[in-house]
Enzyme design. Structure first.
Site, short mmCIF file in Angstrom:
data_model
loop_
_atom_site.label_atom_id
_atom_site.label_comp_id
_atom_site.label_asym_id
_atom_site.label_seq_id
_atom_site.Cartn_x
_atom_site.Cartn_y
_atom_site.Cartn_z
N CYS A 122 30.54 8.99 23.51
CA CYS A 122 30.56 7.85 22.59
C CYS A 122 31.47 8.14 21.40
O CYS A 122 32.27 7.30 20.99
CB CYS A 122 29.14 7.55 22.11
N CYS A 218 20.30 6.91 23.05
CA CYS A 218 19.97 5.57 22.57
C CYS A 218 19.67 4.56 23.65
O CYS A 218 18.77 3.73 23.51
CB CYS A 218 21.09 5.06 21.67
#
Length: 374
Positions: A122, A218
């Site tokens: 990410c 997440c």
């Protein structure tokens, strides 16, 4: 003025740019909705910087779980902080990019018998590649994040170093930053302890001052295997559990349920403790063996990224997990492009393909790569 002086004296914030005062410096702050990035934004705004908050929506709110980031409540929290402190804030939808470059990469890695780190992917793609472009498009001078790491600049040389608070240090997750990206990045919280950041959150009267830190990955709502199964049902495929000699000891319901070094949940009985030693994705097999088979000194890494390339046979420190305190090692070039051989000074348990090998010179991160299956 009192706030600025008090904060500067207590927390010793240096100017983000040496040739510009805060009032002339436009700053984009990547806001996840958590305490750290919120404090970074509020602090810089109170110091006189032209702060613009940007939150990336990375997946739909229905996929979010408690303690996650960049979705649902967290986007609302980031927006609320910006409104209370009074600086502009934008929400950018990057769901498709995140799905393709982070979530799908995560799923594919597990299906190939690896143990990935989506937080690094990410950072490598959405946050530091794409958000840096947004920063430049907005005409901002720097991109700020709430990571606990330090960017030190001296005599024109920029270094990425560990944060002061070693219990919160996040430099491991930043090894893929390029030298060009590091020129634009700033990590003001790297000089702080977490307790000071909480104190600052209360000082600025932020509603998220007591918000717990985000935990785990997440987008994983339940557990890894259930998330992967939901995204890629074809990943659930029965196969064999074998010992080091290839003898069948049992059956598994999919290699996505296993990682190298795993002991519990193997679903087999044996006279001695057995661990996952290797995952053979092509054969759909899980290989198990005694603990000594997981001790090794030599392995290879790929997709190398060097902020400062180590010299051949130079002794460095490597971290093979974010929680690893570090091992002394030497790194050698190989005949294959963008791959290297790492030799540790001492054996290490459970070196897992897909994890990151991050290379340090003292407190400085000089680069690293992804661990290969030998």
């Amino acid at each position: 003025m009192f706030i600025k002086i008090a904060v500067l004296e207590k927390f010793k914030i240096e100017f983000l740019l040496k040739d510009k005062v805060p009032a002339q410096t436009k700053v984009v702050v990547a806001m996840s909705g958590g305490v750290d990035s919120s404090v970074a934004a509020a602090l810089l705004h109170n110091l006189g910087y032209q702060v613009i908050g940007v939150t990336l929506q990375l997946y739909s709110g229905s996929s979010a779980k408690k303690g996650a980031c960049c979705a649902g409540q967290d986007i609302y929290d980031a927006k609320r902080v910006a409104e209370s402190v009074q600086f502009p804030h934008y929400i950018l939808n990057y769901e498709e990019v995140f799905k393709k470059e982070v979530i799908e990469d995560f799923v594919n890695a597990y299906m190939h018998g690896e143990t990935p780190i989506p937080c690094v992917r990410c950072n490598q793609t959405v946050k530091f590649r794409d958000l840096l472009q947004v920063t430049k498009n907005l005409g901002a001078d720097v991109l700020v994040t709430g990571h606990y790491a330090r960017r030190l600049e001296e005599n024109g040389k920029v270094r990425l170093c560990t944060g002061i608070d070693k219990s919160k240090d996040q430099s491991y997750f930043l090894f893929s930053i390029t030298s060009e990206q590091l020129k634009f990045l700033r990590f003001p919280l790297g000089e702080f302890y977490k307790s000071s950041v909480r104190e600052l959150a209360k000082y600025f009267d932020l509603k998220i001052a007591e918000k717990p830190d985000s935990q785990d990955i997440c987008f994983v709502s339940e557990n890894y295997s259930k998330t992967i199964t939901k995204i890629a049902p074809q990943s659930v495929r029965k196969g064999k559990i074998v010992n080091m000699n290839g003898e069948i000891l049992g059956e598994h319901n999919g290699i996505i349920n296993f990682t190298v070094g795993q002991r519990k949940g193997l679903g087999i009985t044996h006279g001695e403790p057995l661990y996952v030693v290797k995952i053979k994705a092509k054969d759909n097999e899980v290989v198990v063996g005694p603990i000594n088979m997981l001790m090794q000194k030599k392995f290879f890494i790929k997709e190398l990224n060097w902020l400062e390339k180590p010299q051949e046979s130079q002794e460095v420190t490597v971290k093979l997990r974010s929680s690893h305190t570090g091992s002394l090692a030497t790194i050698y070039s190989t005949e294959k492009k963008n791959k290297a051989c790492v030799i540790l000074s001492n054996d290490y348990f459970g070196i897992s393909p897909g994890q990151a090998c991050v290379v340090y010179k003292g407190e400085q991160v000089i680069g690293g790569g992804w661990i290969l299956d030998n």
